[in-house]
Scaffold this active site. Structure first.
Site, PDB file in Angstrom:
ATOM      1  N   THR A  46       4.069  -0.033   0.958  1.00 29.18           N
ATOM      2  CA  THR A  46       3.636   1.343   0.095  1.00 29.18           C
ATOM      3  C   THR A  46       3.931   2.550   1.277  1.00 29.18           C
ATOM      4  OG1 THR A  46       2.128   0.285  -1.342  1.00 29.18           O
ATOM      5  CG2 THR A  46       2.128   2.723  -0.972  1.00 29.18           C
ATOM      6  N   LYS A  85       4.919   5.505 -12.711  1.00 28.00           N
ATOM      7  CA  LYS A  85       5.570   4.914 -11.461  1.00 28.00           C
ATOM      8  C   LYS A  85       6.099   3.994 -11.442  1.00 28.00           C
ATOM      9  CE  LYS A  85       2.177   5.047  -8.314  1.00 28.00           C
ATOM     10  NZ  LYS A  85       1.172   4.857  -7.436  1.00 28.00           N
ATOM     11  N   LYS A 108      -4.495  -0.492 -14.270  1.00 28.76           N
ATOM     12  CA  LYS A 108      -5.450  -0.209 -13.279  1.00 28.76           C
ATOM     13  C   LYS A 108      -6.747  -0.882 -13.277  1.00 28.76           C
ATOM     14  CE  LYS A 108      -4.984   1.431  -8.861  1.00 28.76           C
ATOM     15  NZ  LYS A 108      -3.633   1.402  -7.869  1.00 28.76           N
ATOM     16  N   GLY A 167      -3.596  -5.187  -4.845  1.00 33.97           N
ATOM     17  CA  GLY A 167      -4.954  -4.634  -4.289  1.00 33.97           C
ATOM     18  C   GLY A 167      -4.731  -2.980  -4.369  1.00 33.97           C
ATOM     19  N   ASP A 168      -5.848  -2.288  -3.859  1.00 35.78           N
ATOM     20  CA  ASP A 168      -5.776  -0.794  -3.748  1.00 35.78           C
ATOM     21  C   ASP A 168      -6.857  -0.633  -2.891  1.00 35.78           C
ATOM     22  OD1 ASP A 168      -4.779   1.803  -4.906  1.00 35.78           O
ATOM     23  OD2 ASP A 168      -6.790   2.017  -5.239  1.00 35.78           O
ATOM     24  N   GLN A 196       0.111   5.182 -13.018  1.00 37.31           N
ATOM     25  CA  GLN A 196       1.043   3.811 -12.806  1.00 37.31           C
ATOM     26  C   GLN A 196       2.168   3.456 -13.879  1.00 37.31           C
ATOM     27  OE1 GLN A 196      -0.788   1.871 -10.145  1.00 37.31           O
ATOM     28  NE2 GLN A 196       1.492   0.910  -9.849  1.00 37.31           N
TER      29      GLN A 196
HETATM   30  P1  NDP Z   1      -7.295   1.291   1.924  1.00 45.41           P
HETATM   31  O1  NDP Z   1      -8.788   0.998   1.507  1.00 45.41           O
HETATM   32  O2  NDP Z   1      -6.679   0.336   3.021  1.00 45.41           O
HETATM   33  O3  NDP Z   1      -7.410   2.822   2.817  1.00 45.41           O
HETATM   34  C1  NDP Z   1      -7.949   4.041   2.411  1.00 45.41           C
HETATM   35  C2  NDP Z   1      -8.033   5.005   3.744  1.00 45.41           C
HETATM   36  O4  NDP Z   1      -8.403   6.201   3.427  1.00 45.41           O
HETATM   37  C3  NDP Z   1      -8.955   4.433   4.674  1.00 45.41           C
HETATM   38  O5  NDP Z   1      -8.790   4.713   5.961  1.00 45.41           O
HETATM   39  C4  NDP Z   1     -10.326   5.352   4.237  1.00 45.41           C
HETATM   40  O6  NDP Z   1     -11.189   5.572   5.307  1.00 45.41           O
HETATM   41  C5  NDP Z   1      -9.561   6.748   4.003  1.00 45.41           C
HETATM   42  N1  NDP Z   1     -10.398   7.324   3.037  1.00 45.41           N
HETATM   43  C6  NDP Z   1     -10.891   7.346   1.928  1.00 45.41           C
HETATM   44  N2  NDP Z   1     -11.532   8.410   1.743  1.00 45.41           N
HETATM   45  C7  NDP Z   1     -11.265   9.525   2.425  1.00 45.41           C
HETATM   46  C8  NDP Z   1     -11.599  10.713   2.747  1.00 45.41           C
HETATM   47  N3  NDP Z   1     -12.336  11.402   1.815  1.00 45.41           N
HETATM   48  N4  NDP Z   1     -11.297  11.370   3.957  1.00 45.41           N
HETATM   49  C9  NDP Z   1     -10.520  10.739   4.606  1.00 45.41           C
HETATM   50  N5  NDP Z   1      -9.897   9.503   4.694  1.00 45.41           N
HETATM   51  C10 NDP Z   1     -10.560   8.905   3.574  1.00 45.41           C
HETATM   52  O7  NDP Z   1      -6.705   1.810   0.747  1.00 45.41           O
HETATM   53  P2  NDP Z   1      -4.979   2.177   0.519  1.00 45.41           P
HETATM   54  O8  NDP Z   1      -4.483   2.439   2.044  1.00 45.41           O
HETATM   55  O9  NDP Z   1      -4.425   0.895   0.061  1.00 45.41           O
HETATM   56  O10 NDP Z   1      -4.662   3.235  -0.251  1.00 45.41           O
HETATM   57  C11 NDP Z   1      -4.734   4.655   0.021  1.00 45.41           C
HETATM   58  C12 NDP Z   1      -4.241   5.394  -1.297  1.00 45.41           C
HETATM   59  O11 NDP Z   1      -2.905   4.841  -1.455  1.00 45.41           O
HETATM   60  C13 NDP Z   1      -4.873   5.224  -2.577  1.00 45.41           C
HETATM   61  O12 NDP Z   1      -4.926   6.440  -3.132  1.00 45.41           O
HETATM   62  C14 NDP Z   1      -4.311   4.256  -3.192  1.00 45.41           C
HETATM   63  O13 NDP Z   1      -4.542   4.307  -4.719  1.00 45.41           O
HETATM   64  C15 NDP Z   1      -2.738   4.650  -2.798  1.00 45.41           C
HETATM   65  N6  NDP Z   1      -1.807   3.654  -2.986  1.00 45.41           N
HETATM   66  C16 NDP Z   1      -1.864   2.628  -2.435  1.00 45.41           C
HETATM   67  C17 NDP Z   1      -1.109   1.518  -2.748  1.00 45.41           C
HETATM   68  C18 NDP Z   1      -1.166   0.076  -2.081  1.00 45.41           C
HETATM   69  O14 NDP Z   1      -0.124  -0.831  -2.021  1.00 45.41           O
HETATM   70  N7  NDP Z   1      -2.330  -0.226  -1.214  1.00 45.41           N
HETATM   71  C19 NDP Z   1       0.019   1.345  -3.782  1.00 45.41           C
HETATM   72  C20 NDP Z   1       0.175   2.768  -4.319  1.00 45.41           C
HETATM   73  C21 NDP Z   1      -0.668   3.906  -3.938  1.00 45.41           C
HETATM   74  P3  NDP Z   1     -12.766   4.843   5.167  1.00 45.41           P
HETATM   75  O15 NDP Z   1     -12.678   3.355   5.547  1.00 45.41           O
HETATM   76  O16 NDP Z   1     -13.713   5.644   6.024  1.00 45.41           O
HETATM   77  O17 NDP Z   1     -13.183   4.938   3.560  1.00 45.41           O
END
Ligand code: NDP
Length: 449
Positions: free
Chosen positions: A213, A117, A129, A168-169, A114
């Site tokens: 994002t 970034k 974080k 959030g994350d 972070q």
């Molecule tokens: P969410 O919780 O909204 O979504 C995560 C998604 O990834 C879910 O669909 C989850 O499925 C899936 N997932 C988790 N583990 C696995 C796996 N092993 N195989 C396949 N799918 C998987 O999180 P975000 O979308 O917010 O975050 C996603 C990524 O982006 C993270 O690395 C986060 O750190 C990064 N990020 C997010 C930001 C944001 O603004 N939200 C900003 C910058 C980076 P399930 O529901 O089954 O667990």
């Protein structure tokens, strides 16, 4: 794996010795250090000022107990974390993750990433974080609320709009931010909107933060394509995940003329050759908190649900890993290369293993790291802080245009920096060095603190 410059080997060894067992943190540090050889050769002040050693040690690490009562009246116990990594450029800033896999090593890897970034966004924000090993899946709204209230009852004393601003994350979306902000407001008796970002639109949130994002990821890839005289038009795209980042990446790819043919969750992936129906995906995921298998069932004949195997088996021209860390390994990278994939851009944080990154870069697949690609989320959070500070609220169109400009400028900085340090077109080198030098210069200017 690439080798480390001789000045950087002791830095990495010290990180491993001081932070035993935190493998994701070691991986994130190594990935940055591998790019910094030419920088320390050109600027010995960074070595003499011990900037790298100081940068790898968080300014503050907070670990706390989070007790709460479930719907059955049983007392539950979780662990909370906040790692305030670096505040040379501004207040600590970074999301909270609620997921059973969270431990100190994950929080430190995310906090370390972070720093760079946030620096790349060009906005005045430091790096942090936090999170908890709490699993919101299967919990009622009331349970999530009680957990968030207990979490904030400890965290509130460490945060503030000039101190540390969480967001959030994974596992922390609008619902959780609402409960967290409510408890902060209640304890402090202050409507301090700029203390948390990702708030609801009716109570201090910014337009486009929810989409930022995912949209930002696509804006960055649009620049990668444009730099080669290409566009999204007609491209087959695979996006892993189906959470906040993935959903809005899918939406924006499709608005820009690409076709997203697969996405996933931890239960499996869906292939939908006619293109993922993003409105149905939002309904299933955001409103019903459902699974990809539910999406496939409701979508009918065009969608195929695959419960075993890897989403990276699906042939595509652009891959956007947007789920979680280390989800795209060496075998997956080989498959993508064999199937003719030309671009891999990380929507998630560190989703590509070091081995996979090596394969992709050697095969001359354009690879762009998360700290550049997914910076649109935190950049829009900083825009939310700006609006809160000025009691203002910007339109969707204006905010989206600002986001698109920021992503274009990050892309430009990556390419210019890569050129300057003798690695033209290398987004990893460009992002790491551009992110690092701004923080390092500020740390030198601020003295030994
Ligand atoms: P969410 O919780 O909204 O979504 C995560 C998604 O990834 C879910 O669909 C989850 O499925 C899936 N997932 C988790 N583990 C696995 C796996 N092993 N195989 C396949 N799918 C998987 O999180 P975000 O979308 O917010 O975050 C996603 C990524 O982006 C993270 O690395 C986060 O750190 C990064 N990020 C997010 C930001 C944001 O603004 N939200 C900003 C910058 C980076 P399930 O529901 O089954 O667990």
């Amino acid at each position: 794996m690439s080798t480390l410059d001789e000045h950087l080997i002791p830095v990495f060894e010290e990180v491993v010795a001081r932070n035993p067992g935190e493998t994701e943190f070691h991986q994130a540090v190594r990935e940055v250090l591998e790019s910094l050889g030419p920088v320390v050769a050109k600027h010995p002040a960074y070595v003499n000022g011990e900037v790298l050693r100081r940068l790898c040690e968080p300014e503050r690490q907070i670990i706390f107990r989070v007790p709460w009562v479930d719907d059955g009246g049983r007392i539950q116990l979780n662990r909370g974390f906040r790692v305030e990594f670096n505040s040379a450029l501004g207040p600590f800033k970074g999301g909270l993750r609620f997921h059973p896999s969270v431990y100190l090593g994950i929080v430190k890897f995310l906090g370390f990433e972070q720093i760079f970034k946030n620096s790349l966004t060009g906005l005045p924000i430091g790096g942090a974080k936090g999170g908890s090993d709490f699993d919101p899946k299967g919990r009622s709204d009331a349970e999530v609320m009680r957990f968030c209230q207990s979490f904030m009852t400890e965290l509130y004393r460490h945060i503030g709009e000039y101190t540390d601003v969480p967001a959030g994350d994974i596992g922390v979306g609008g619902r959780e931010i609402g409960y967290l902000f409510g408890q902060y407001k209640r304890i402090t008796n202050r409507y301090e909107s700029g203390t948390l970002t990702g708030k609801g639109l009716g109570w201090g949130g910014a337009r486009v933060r929810t989409e930022a994002t995912g949209y930002g990821t696509v804006f960055f890839v649009k620049e990668m394509l444009a730099a080669r005289g290409d566009s999204f038009d007609g491209k087959r795209v695979v996006v892993s995940g189906s959470g906040n980042v993935a959903i809005y990446a899918i939406e924006k790819v499709q608005q820009r003329g690409g076709r997203v043919i697969a996405c996933s969750d931890s239960g499996g992936y869906v292939v939908d050759e006619t293109g993922i129906d993003v409105e149905l995906l939002k309904l299933v995921k955001n409103e019903h908190r459902g699974r990809m298998s539910d999406y496939a069932e409701r979508r009918g004949a065009t969608a195929r649900f695959v419960s075993a195997g890897s989403i990276w088996e699906v042939p595509c021209e652009i891959a956007l890993p947007s789920a979680t860390q280390n989800e795209l390994n060496g075998t997956d990278a080989r498959r993508l290369i064999a199937n003719g994939c030309g671009i891999v851009a990380e929507g998630a944080n560190m989703p590509t293993t070091p081995e996979a990154v090596d394969f992709l870069r050697h095969a001359e697949v354009l690879f762009a790291p998360g700290k550049a690609v997914n910076a649109g989320g935190v950049a829009t959070s900083a825009l939310e802080m700006q609006q809160n500070a000025s009691r203002d609220s910007w339109s969707f169109g204006y905010t989206e245009a600002r986001l698109e400009e920021i992503m274009a400028s990050i892309h430009q900085r990556c390419l210019e920096t890569a050129d300057e340090y003798g690695s033209p077109g290398d987004y990893v080198v460009g992002a790491n060095i551009a992110g690092f030098t701004q923080v390092a210069d500020a740390m030198l200017a601020l003295g030994v603190i």
